[in-house]
Design an enzyme around this catalytic site. Structure first.
Site, PDB file in Angstrom:
ATOM      1  N   ASN A 146       0.869  -1.166   0.000  1.00  0.00           N
ATOM      2  CA  ASN A 146       0.000   0.000   0.000  1.00  0.00           C
ATOM      3  C   ASN A 146       0.914   1.226   0.000  1.00  0.00           C
ATOM      4  O   ASN A 146       1.698   1.402   0.925  1.00  0.00           O
ATOM      5  CB  ASN A 146      -0.857  -0.057   1.274  1.00  0.00           C
TER       6      ASN A 146
ATOM      7  N   LYS B  33      -0.027   4.341   0.111  1.00  0.00           N
ATOM      8  CA  LYS B  33      -0.621   5.460   0.860  1.00  0.00           C
ATOM      9  C   LYS B  33      -0.519   6.756   0.031  1.00  0.00           C
ATOM     10  O   LYS B  33      -0.640   6.715  -1.181  1.00  0.00           O
ATOM     11  CB  LYS B  33       0.047   5.579   2.225  1.00  0.00           C
TER      12      LYS B  33
ATOM     13  N   HIS C  54      -8.890   0.405   5.540  1.00  0.00           N
ATOM     14  CA  HIS C  54      -7.545   0.528   6.111  1.00  0.00           C
ATOM     15  C   HIS C  54      -7.617   1.342   7.407  1.00  0.00           C
ATOM     16  O   HIS C  54      -8.440   2.244   7.538  1.00  0.00           O
ATOM     17  CB  HIS C  54      -6.597   1.195   5.104  1.00  0.00           C
TER      18      HIS C  54
ATOM     19  N   GLU D  44      -5.993   3.784   8.469  1.00  0.00           N
ATOM     20  CA  GLU D  44      -5.969   5.245   8.308  1.00  0.00           C
ATOM     21  C   GLU D  44      -7.318   5.769   7.814  1.00  0.00           C
ATOM     22  O   GLU D  44      -7.721   6.878   8.141  1.00  0.00           O
ATOM     23  CB  GLU D  44      -4.808   5.627   7.368  1.00  0.00           C
TER      24      GLU D  44
ATOM     25  N   GLU E 206      -4.095  -5.866  10.321  1.00  0.00           N
ATOM     26  CA  GLU E 206      -3.128  -4.794  10.528  1.00  0.00           C
ATOM     27  C   GLU E 206      -3.418  -4.124  11.864  1.00  0.00           C
ATOM     28  O   GLU E 206      -4.245  -3.202  11.940  1.00  0.00           O
ATOM     29  CB  GLU E 206      -3.236  -3.759   9.406  1.00  0.00           C
TER      30      GLU E 206
ATOM     31  N   GLY F  70       3.015   1.952  10.365  1.00  0.00           N
ATOM     32  CA  GLY F  70       3.619   3.237  10.043  1.00  0.00           C
ATOM     33  C   GLY F  70       4.799   3.606  10.927  1.00  0.00           C
ATOM     34  O   GLY F  70       5.182   2.876  11.845  1.00  0.00           O
TER      35      GLY F  70
ATOM     36  N   SER G   6       4.468  -2.646   9.869  1.00  0.00           N
ATOM     37  CA  SER G   6       5.917  -2.646  10.114  1.00  0.00           C
ATOM     38  C   SER G   6       6.594  -3.951   9.715  1.00  0.00           C
ATOM     39  O   SER G   6       7.525  -4.408  10.373  1.00  0.00           O
ATOM     40  CB  SER G   6       6.220  -2.308  11.584  1.00  0.00           C
TER      41      SER G   6
END
Ligand code: 13P
Length: 262
Positions: free
Chosen positions: A10, A12, A96, A98, A168, A174, A214
């Site tokens: 991804n 982003k 996701h 975010e 996730e 991140g 990560s």
């Protein structure tokens, strides 16, 4: 048939069109010889890069980072499934962390998007994961079950084979995230697998379950070894073609042994 190993990134809000094209050309060159019968390699760039990306992605599937559940209309700022079809997308990332935690997306919105993606022939990639606070309260398993049950509401067992799910944990994602320890990730993948089997029966056992958060060259091997991990969903460590390729080279032999010959 051997189970698919799914490895994707991804991007982003990171690469421009030019950067995406350069990246995909390099990654396609590095990975062109890899057998694809049991490997699904994918990249999810920004919307603006999708059109150019589709001209140079080669054997790499393209995904969209989000999608509206309607085809057209008064939805300023949203992107329609018809528009994504035009630019060669095959995967739609949904829910996701975010999107959920910065932009307020709910399980109900994720569910509408999953159903819409299926009805337009895309592979929905539903992302789930608990926050640090939920983990600290000891309710991570409940949260994961709720996100799956609500996010996949109305999906038939026949369509379940077209899904991908990514675990996730929010606290692992991140810069500043801590990768999940393999033991912990293994436990949560088992919870997700049980829930998918409860929802879809035998078809639930076949849904690719990816770990994300990560992932790096050091932890990708131990994560790939976990019985219910069918792939990896990677951010930063995959944003250099050579870095992604090293991870792919590390985990492919592991998935081959786990999944058996195709
Ligand atoms: P990182 O690998 O950078 O933690 O990002 C993971 C992710 O969010 C993939 O969707």
């Amino acid at each position: 048939m051997a189970k698919m190993c799914c490895l994707g990134s991804n991007n982003k809000m990171t690469m421009t069109i030019r950067e995406t094209v350069d990246y995909l050309r390099a990654l396609d060159f590095l990975t062109a010889q890899l057998p694809r019968e049991s490997l699904r390699l994918f990249f999810i760039p920004s919307f603006t890069a999708l059109s150019a990306a589709s001209a140079c992605a080669g054997g790499i599937d393209l995904g969209a980072q989000n999608m509206c559940w309607e085809e057209r209309g008064q939805f300023t700022g949203e992107v329609s499934p018809l528009m994504l079809r035009e630019v060669g997308v095959s995967i739609v990332e949904i829910g996701h962390s975010e999107r959920r935690h910065i932009f307020g997306e709910t399980d109900e919105m994720a569910n509408r998007k999953v159903l819409c993606a299926l009805s337009h022939g895309f592979t929905p990639l539903l992302c789930v994961g608990e926050t640090a606070e939920q983990r600290a309260c000891g309710i991570a398993d409940e949260i994961l079950r709720i996100q799956l049950i609500r996010g996949l509401r109305g999906v038939s067992a026949a369509d379940a084979g077209r899904l991908m799910v990514a675990y996730e944990p929010v606290w692992a994602i991140g810069a500043g995230g801590t990768p999940a320890a393999p033991d912990y990730a293994g436990e949560k993948h088992a919870v997700l697998r049980q829930t998918l089997c409860a929802l879809f029966g035998p078809a639930g056992a076949e849904i690719p379950l990816l770990y994300g958060g990560s992932v790096n060259l050091e932890n990708c091997g131990p994560l790939a070894l976990l019985p219910e991990v069918d792939g990896l969903f990677i951010g930063r460590s995959a944003w250099e073609p050579a870095g992604f390729y090293r991870i792919i080279q590390t985990v492919l032999p592991i998935f081959k042994i786990k999944n058996g010959p195709c």
